[in-house]
Design an enzyme around this catalytic site. Sequence first.
Site, mmCIF file in Angstrom:
data_model
loop_
_atom_site.group_PDB
_atom_site.id
_atom_site.type_symbol
_atom_site.label_atom_id
_atom_site.label_comp_id
_atom_site.label_asym_id
_atom_site.label_seq_id
_atom_site.Cartn_x
_atom_site.Cartn_y
_atom_site.Cartn_z
ATOM 1 N N CYS A 14 -13.544 -9.397 8.207
ATOM 2 C CA CYS A 14 -14.926 -9.758 8.009
ATOM 3 C C CYS A 14 -15.737 -9.056 6.916
ATOM 4 C CB CYS A 14 -15.876 -9.284 9.149
ATOM 5 S SG CYS A 14 -16.330 -7.586 9.335
ATOM 6 N N ASP A 47 0.887 -1.216 -0.024
ATOM 7 C CA ASP A 47 -0.041 -0.062 -0.030
ATOM 8 C C ASP A 47 0.786 1.494 -0.002
ATOM 9 O OD1 ASP A 47 -2.412 1.528 0.264
ATOM 10 O OD2 ASP A 47 -1.837 1.896 2.161
ATOM 11 N N ASP A 72 -2.978 1.665 7.110
ATOM 12 C CA ASP A 72 -2.171 0.950 6.111
ATOM 13 C C ASP A 72 -2.052 -0.295 5.903
ATOM 14 O OD1 ASP A 72 -1.722 3.820 5.138
ATOM 15 O OD2 ASP A 72 -0.077 4.189 6.578
ATOM 16 N N CYS A 120 -12.719 -3.827 6.306
ATOM 17 C CA CYS A 120 -12.284 -4.840 7.075
ATOM 18 C C CYS A 120 -11.644 -6.065 6.203
ATOM 19 C CB CYS A 120 -13.163 -4.918 8.345
ATOM 20 S SG CYS A 120 -12.827 -6.333 9.571
ATOM 21 N N GLU A 133 -1.577 -1.357 -5.763
ATOM 22 C CA GLU A 133 -2.876 -0.425 -6.383
ATOM 23 C C GLU A 133 -2.747 0.252 -7.464
ATOM 24 O OE1 GLU A 133 -6.622 1.241 -3.533
ATOM 25 O OE2 GLU A 133 -4.669 1.528 -2.917
ATOM 26 N N CYS A 185 -13.219 -2.086 13.748
ATOM 27 C CA CYS A 185 -14.482 -2.768 13.086
ATOM 28 C C CYS A 185 -15.549 -2.835 13.864
ATOM 29 C CB CYS A 185 -14.188 -3.625 12.148
ATOM 30 S SG CYS A 185 -15.623 -4.610 11.197
#
Length: 366
Positions: free
Chosen positions: A324, A184, A350, A321, A268, A340
């Site tokens: 989940c 990231d 990050d 998250c 990304e 979360c």
Amino acid sequence: MKANKSYKFRLYPNMEQQILFAKTFGCARFVYNKMLGDKIEYYQSTGKMLHNTPAPLKEEFPWLREVDSLALANAQLQLQTAYNNFFRNTSIGFPKYRSKKSGRKSYTTNNQKGTVRIEAGKLRLPKVGFVRIKQHRQIPEGNTIKSVTISQEPSGKYYASILTEYETEEQIVMLDAEKSIGLDYSSPHFYVSSDGEIADMPSFYRGAEIKLAREQRKLSKMTKGGSNWKKQKIIVARAHEKVRLKRKDWQHKKSAELAEQYDYICVEDINLKGIAQGLNLGKATNDNGFGQFLEFLSYKMAERGKKLITIDKWFPSSKTCHSCGFVNEELTLAIREWTCPCCGEYHDRDINAAINIRKQGLSIIA
């Protein structure tokens, strides 16, 4: 199958060769700009593409014959590529003219029946002859020289980038999804990985900023065009070059380390230009040079038969998250840690994003 590889060497031309290089840089730029002007004028009057060549220009401007004809032919090819892009998408505007003052000084020539070759520590070039080089590594015997690009840096140094072609067998590598990682982008840390590693590339530009500013102040107080101004301009250029080479060296080493260690690397597709302009992070983003790092990583992974996977820039990697799958729409850039509300998992922003990038990348290849 055939593959390409480039080798870059420092050149040490004598005074006569330096003059010829300067002429060739100028002629290639002149041909590019003159042909571009003709193309633009023809398009504005007819709405069609003009297919022009440098040949008529040599009749009108005989001094173009003094330099390598292939340098002019390659300038034509470079212009044609840029102009084809304009025709595919006219909203981007016409290609830009090449500047004499701020443009890159370079030209490309091709190897035709041994006109470009290395002998006894010297590089032979058409029209120029043999130029002394610093050859820190040998080009393998099976590699054929296809072309060479001669360039001059603002510091005054000359370089030759030699493109070679060679036969190779396609690598079949058994890749292991367990040997994968997500990266990231982080403005202060360069990148944060899904394993929790914080790269922390040294801020080479910020480290040299005081010296660069001091040398730039000296330059601004001198008479433009004077002998001292020219000397100081080279000092400033060399200071910037030193920063650039330090950054490049660090990124080469780090990308090689990652390419050796992992079979899949997921990143990304981020808009670095937008980050630099929209978030007031221009200096930090440019100092990081993350786009250059991804280029190094891409070809190093490809050479090893491994995969660099790029995920969509709109994927909510930071807001999701990883435990989940809950998407926190309330998350802002200022929030660096969050819990979360669905599963109670605590997240470093990050690291969570890097884990999600890895998951999404692996789902693409699956």
